[in-house]
Design a protein around this motif. Structure first.
Motif, PDB file in Angstrom:
ATOM      1  N   ILE A 145       0.840  -1.206   0.000  1.00 52.94           N
ATOM      2  CA  ILE A 145       0.000   0.000   0.000  1.00 52.94           C
ATOM      3  C   ILE A 145       0.870   1.250   0.000  1.00 52.94           C
ATOM      4  O   ILE A 145       0.550   2.250  -0.655  1.00 52.94           O
ATOM      5  CB  ILE A 145      -0.971  -0.009   1.199  1.00 52.94           C
ATOM      6  CG1 ILE A 145      -1.904  -1.218   1.109  1.00 52.94           C
ATOM      7  CG2 ILE A 145      -1.789   1.274   1.236  1.00 52.94           C
ATOM      8  CD1 ILE A 145      -2.874  -1.344   2.269  1.00 52.94           C
ATOM      9  N   VAL A 146       1.980   1.209   0.718  1.00 57.88           N
ATOM     10  CA  VAL A 146       2.914   2.340   0.706  1.00 57.88           C
ATOM     11  C   VAL A 146       3.423   2.583  -0.716  1.00 57.88           C
ATOM     12  O   VAL A 146       3.490   3.729  -1.186  1.00 57.88           O
ATOM     13  CB  VAL A 146       4.089   2.092   1.672  1.00 57.88           C
ATOM     14  CG1 VAL A 146       5.188   3.144   1.464  1.00 57.88           C
ATOM     15  CG2 VAL A 146       3.613   2.122   3.117  1.00 57.88           C
ATOM     16  N   VAL A 147       3.786   1.508  -1.412  1.00 62.02           N
ATOM     17  CA  VAL A 147       4.279   1.642  -2.786  1.00 62.02           C
ATOM     18  C   VAL A 147       3.208   2.263  -3.674  1.00 62.02           C
ATOM     19  O   VAL A 147       3.487   3.165  -4.488  1.00 62.02           O
ATOM     20  CB  VAL A 147       4.715   0.271  -3.340  1.00 62.02           C
ATOM     21  CG1 VAL A 147       5.007   0.367  -4.833  1.00 62.02           C
ATOM     22  CG2 VAL A 147       5.944  -0.235  -2.585  1.00 62.02           C
ATOM     23  N   VAL A 148       1.959   1.808  -3.531  1.00 61.63           N
ATOM     24  CA  VAL A 148       0.861   2.378  -4.319  1.00 61.63           C
ATOM     25  C   VAL A 148       0.723   3.869  -4.035  1.00 61.63           C
ATOM     26  O   VAL A 148       0.542   4.678  -4.952  1.00 61.63           O
ATOM     27  CB  VAL A 148      -0.464   1.647  -4.014  1.00 61.63           C
ATOM     28  CG1 VAL A 148      -1.647   2.389  -4.640  1.00 61.63           C
ATOM     29  CG2 VAL A 148      -0.404   0.223  -4.537  1.00 61.63           C
ATOM     30  N   SER A 149       0.815   4.271  -2.763  1.00 63.81           N
ATOM     31  CA  SER A 149       0.677   5.689  -2.410  1.00 63.81           C
ATOM     32  C   SER A 149       1.796   6.521  -3.017  1.00 63.81           C
ATOM     33  O   SER A 149       1.573   7.656  -3.467  1.00 63.81           O
ATOM     34  CB  SER A 149       0.640   5.861  -0.895  1.00 63.81           C
ATOM     35  OG  SER A 149       1.913   5.617  -0.307  1.00 63.81           O
ATOM     36  N   VAL A 150       3.013   5.976  -3.058  1.00 70.06           N
ATOM     37  CA  VAL A 150       4.142   6.705  -3.650  1.00 70.06           C
ATOM     38  C   VAL A 150       3.950   6.854  -5.159  1.00 70.06           C
ATOM     39  O   VAL A 150       4.201   7.923  -5.733  1.00 70.06           O
ATOM     40  CB  VAL A 150       5.472   5.996  -3.330  1.00 70.06           C
ATOM     41  CG1 VAL A 150       6.628   6.649  -4.085  1.00 70.06           C
ATOM     42  CG2 VAL A 150       5.746   6.031  -1.831  1.00 70.06           C
ATOM     43  N   VAL A 151       3.477   5.789  -5.815  1.00 72.00           N
ATOM     44  CA  VAL A 151       3.218   5.865  -7.255  1.00 72.00           C
ATOM     45  C   VAL A 151       2.159   6.923  -7.547  1.00 72.00           C
ATOM     46  O   VAL A 151       2.297   7.731  -8.487  1.00 72.00           O
ATOM     47  CB  VAL A 151       2.781   4.491  -7.794  1.00 72.00           C
ATOM     48  CG1 VAL A 151       2.290   4.619  -9.237  1.00 72.00           C
ATOM     49  CG2 VAL A 151       3.936   3.505  -7.716  1.00 72.00           C
ATOM     50  N   ILE A 152       1.098   6.933  -6.753  1.00 71.34           N
ATOM     51  CA  ILE A 152       0.050   7.943  -6.938  1.00 71.34           C
ATOM     52  C   ILE A 152       0.622   9.340  -6.741  1.00 71.34           C
ATOM     53  O   ILE A 152       0.285  10.281  -7.484  1.00 71.34           O
ATOM     54  CB  ILE A 152      -1.119   7.689  -5.971  1.00 71.34           C
ATOM     55  CG1 ILE A 152      -1.854   6.404  -6.360  1.00 71.34           C
ATOM     56  CG2 ILE A 152      -2.084   8.874  -5.953  1.00 71.34           C
ATOM     57  CD1 ILE A 152      -2.938   6.012  -5.389  1.00 71.34           C
ATOM     58  N   ALA A 153       1.501   9.512  -5.760  1.00 71.63           N
ATOM     59  CA  ALA A 153       2.111  10.819  -5.519  1.00 71.63           C
ATOM     60  C   ALA A 153       2.917  11.282  -6.723  1.00 71.63           C
ATOM     61  O   ALA A 153       2.851  12.452  -7.128  1.00 71.63           O
ATOM     62  CB  ALA A 153       2.999  10.761  -4.278  1.00 71.63           C
TER      63      ALA A 153
END
Length: 261
Positions: A145-153
């Motif tokens: 989920i952290v990786v997904v949030s960074v990609v979205i950022a």
């Protein structure tokens, strides 16, 4: 002991307020960047004001959202130094991205570099703000989920920078700010979905909920004043609010003459 975590302790109030703060910062930032590109004088100043607006909007969105963060059976406090450091990170990384595209243009390579720098910086701001949290327990993060949030950022930052140098008309930039608000606020809540907390049994809370709310409101005061000041500058500059069509009219006339020839 695993605790129940909620990001919506006050219902829809905090996510809506957080979204509006993100939209406000984005709208002011887009208009400032448009102003800097329309005329070259004081370009650095307008880009800097745009970066401060977007950075403060993102940071304010984060901590307005955190007002609604609740850990059952535990109270939270924040380290003042790290909280202020996260604000500095937000402004600096946005400034890097805005100045890259503001001076070098929106070529794909420039956008890619600026978007990655700004997106990673926004994610760093988010997780630095989380690192400032003090709770009697352990915060754990779900890596996927952290990786997904960074990609979205990164994607949101790239889109924001593209809009900053490509969207010129007032209503178009306001529409773009609404979309950017969704992306930035979505990144925040996806990042928060990665959090779980193991509370230490028998430990006393750090401070009361009233003290915590007072601290967060005090921290938010400075960025809110900065956004208000930027809004006053934007509203009282006719080039920012009224001159879109007038500024583009000579360009359109030039194109028509070129086609006629």
């Amino acid at each position: 002991m695993s605790a129940t975590v909620s990001n919506f302790y006050y219902g829809a109030t905090t996510p809506i307020a957080a979204y509006l703060m993100a939209c406000l910062g984005a709208a002011l930032g887009l208009r400032c960047t448009t102003r800097s590109l329309r005329r070259r004088e004081r370009r650095a100043g307008w880009l800097a004001l745009g970066a401060v607006s977007i950075g403060c909007g993102i940071w304010t969105m984060h901590f307005v959202g955190m007002i609604g963060f609740n850990i059952q059976g535990a109270l939270v406090s924040y380290d003042t130094g790290l909280t202020l450091a996260s604000l500095a990170v937000a402004i600096v990384v946005v400034a890097l991205g805005v100045f890259i595209v503001g001076y070098r243009g929106a070529a794909p390579a420039n956008l890619a570099v600026a978007g990655v720098i700004t997106g990673l910086g926004v994610a760093a701001m988010h997780y630095l703000g989380m690192a400032a949290m003090r709770v009697h327990g352990t915060l754990r993060y779900s890596t996927p989920i952290v990786v997904v949030s960074v990609v979205i950022a990164v994607v949101a930052a790239t889109a924001a920078l593209w809009a900053a140098v490509s969207v010129r008309r007032l209503w178009a930039s306001l529409g773009a700010s609404l979309v950017m608000g969704v992306a930035v606020t979505g990144m925040h809540y996806i990042g928060m979905a990665a959090v779980s907390v193991d509370v230490t049994a028998g430990s006393a809370p750090a401070q009361s909920s009233v003290e915590l709310l007072s601290f967060l409101l005090l921290m938010l005061a400075g960025p809110l004043v900065a956004l208000l000041a930027a809004a006053v500058v934007v509203m009282f500059d006719p080039e920012m609010m009224l001159a879109d069509d007038r500024a583009e009219a000579p360009v359109r006339r030039g194109r028509r003459r070129a086609l006629a020839e």
